[in-house]
Design a protein around this motif. Sequence first.
Motif, mmCIF file in Angstrom:
data_model
loop_
_atom_site.group_PDB
_atom_site.id
_atom_site.type_symbol
_atom_site.label_atom_id
_atom_site.label_comp_id
_atom_site.label_asym_id
_atom_site.label_seq_id
_atom_site.Cartn_x
_atom_site.Cartn_y
_atom_site.Cartn_z
ATOM 1 N N PRO A 165 0.832 -1.210 0.000
ATOM 2 C CA PRO A 165 0.000 0.000 0.000
ATOM 3 C C PRO A 165 0.862 1.254 0.000
ATOM 4 O O PRO A 165 2.050 1.220 0.337
ATOM 5 C CB PRO A 165 -0.783 -0.109 1.314
ATOM 6 C CG PRO A 165 -0.639 -1.522 1.754
ATOM 7 C CD PRO A 165 0.685 -1.998 1.232
ATOM 8 N N LEU A 167 0.905 5.273 1.550
ATOM 9 C CA LEU A 167 0.360 6.071 2.633
ATOM 10 C C LEU A 167 0.551 7.547 2.320
ATOM 11 O O LEU A 167 1.492 7.930 1.628
ATOM 12 C CB LEU A 167 1.054 5.742 3.958
ATOM 13 C CG LEU A 167 1.091 4.277 4.390
ATOM 14 C CD1 LEU A 167 1.807 4.154 5.732
ATOM 15 C CD2 LEU A 167 -0.299 3.683 4.469
ATOM 16 N N SER A 181 -7.940 6.476 8.452
ATOM 17 C CA SER A 181 -7.879 6.158 7.032
ATOM 18 C C SER A 181 -8.538 7.276 6.248
ATOM 19 O O SER A 181 -9.510 7.889 6.711
ATOM 20 C CB SER A 181 -8.601 4.828 6.761
ATOM 21 O OG SER A 181 -8.625 4.543 5.388
ATOM 22 N N GLU A 243 4.445 2.067 1.892
ATOM 23 C CA GLU A 243 4.307 1.713 3.301
ATOM 24 C C GLU A 243 5.639 1.312 3.918
ATOM 25 O O GLU A 243 5.942 1.667 5.058
ATOM 26 C CB GLU A 243 3.303 0.569 3.445
ATOM 27 C CG GLU A 243 3.007 0.171 4.886
ATOM 28 C CD GLU A 243 1.991 -0.941 4.961
ATOM 29 O OE1 GLU A 243 0.966 -0.777 5.659
ATOM 30 O OE2 GLU A 243 2.205 -1.974 4.308
ATOM 31 N N GLU A 258 -3.225 5.830 6.187
ATOM 32 C CA GLU A 258 -3.645 4.887 5.155
ATOM 33 C C GLU A 258 -4.572 5.575 4.153
ATOM 34 O O GLU A 258 -5.470 6.323 4.539
ATOM 35 C CB GLU A 258 -4.380 3.710 5.790
ATOM 36 C CG GLU A 258 -4.947 2.727 4.790
ATOM 37 C CD GLU A 258 -5.855 1.686 5.425
ATOM 38 O OE1 GLU A 258 -6.411 0.855 4.696
ATOM 39 O OE2 GLU A 258 -6.013 1.727 6.669
ATOM 40 N N SER A 260 -7.181 4.417 1.630
ATOM 41 C CA SER A 260 -7.867 3.144 1.424
ATOM 42 C C SER A 260 -8.038 2.764 -0.042
ATOM 43 O O SER A 260 -8.048 1.579 -0.389
ATOM 44 C CB SER A 260 -9.229 3.182 2.106
ATOM 45 O OG SER A 260 -10.025 4.236 1.568
#
Length: 310
Positions: A165, A167, A181, A243, A258, A260
Amino acid sequence: MELRQLRYFVAVADELHFAKAAARLLIAGPSLSQQIKALERDLKVTLFERSPTEVALTSAGARLLPLAREALAAADLVTDTARLVAEDRATVLRLGFLAFSLTATSRQLLTEFGRAESGITVQLRQFEWDEPAGGLLSGATDAALVRPPFTGMEGLHLLELAREPVLAVMSDANPLAQLDSITLDDLAGERWLEADGVTDPVFAAFWYLRERRVPSRVRTTTETLEEWLAEVAFGRGVNLVPESLAAELRRPGLVFVEVSDAPESVLALAWPRQGAAPAAEVLARFAAGRSAGRSVGAVTGPKGRPPTAP
């Protein structure tokens, strides 16, 4: 700025005495003083507070000293590696990387590769945001650790090493920093801290979301990761980071949140499709055999959708 000037800076910082530093460097005191002043002019900062009785680092000098030591260590490593090559004691692999491609995954790969292929000397060469291909397109490197997508991928083999992911990184004073998030729409209206060096439109579209967000950018002329992080912490703008890198960059003043629905980031090993160096092919075979690495096609976003604007 020259490497010798950095050596002079470190010597004066160690001694906090120009005459002692000059003796250690085997140069004349006035010459050392002139070189330090020239370095200060180039950097546009004052490195030392000088008085008739003492010499002290300024706050700028204290911040730059660790970076100067790292630069000199890297230069020494290049010199040592070049000596090995000249003595024909090793095969050299010039491996490019961007700062956010050298993570735990890639470090472990290189550590294991070094143990398995002790006859190959890896020369690491860092590239900035203006060369997302890590020197491959210009021929400056034999292989590179990269973060696709970027222009010129079609001329390269890319082996996926990790997918993770991304961020959002921002100042802890940003209201979004209080959320667990956020979404890309939440980021669309934020000011984005953008480096002039990011000129590749494909790379910029992924990391700056230029195709989907409200145009609102803050220009930065920072040249190092530490300078860039400081500007983010000051609240000048937001950005995206992988990440794995976020785990290494956490510090007071910064928050990583985060996102999403953001596209995942791929860490890949890249090497030329044509005329690849033998050492690059050895590394590629090792990486492919070490893990379930696979060729990188289109970098995809959530649920396999390409990371393009809606």
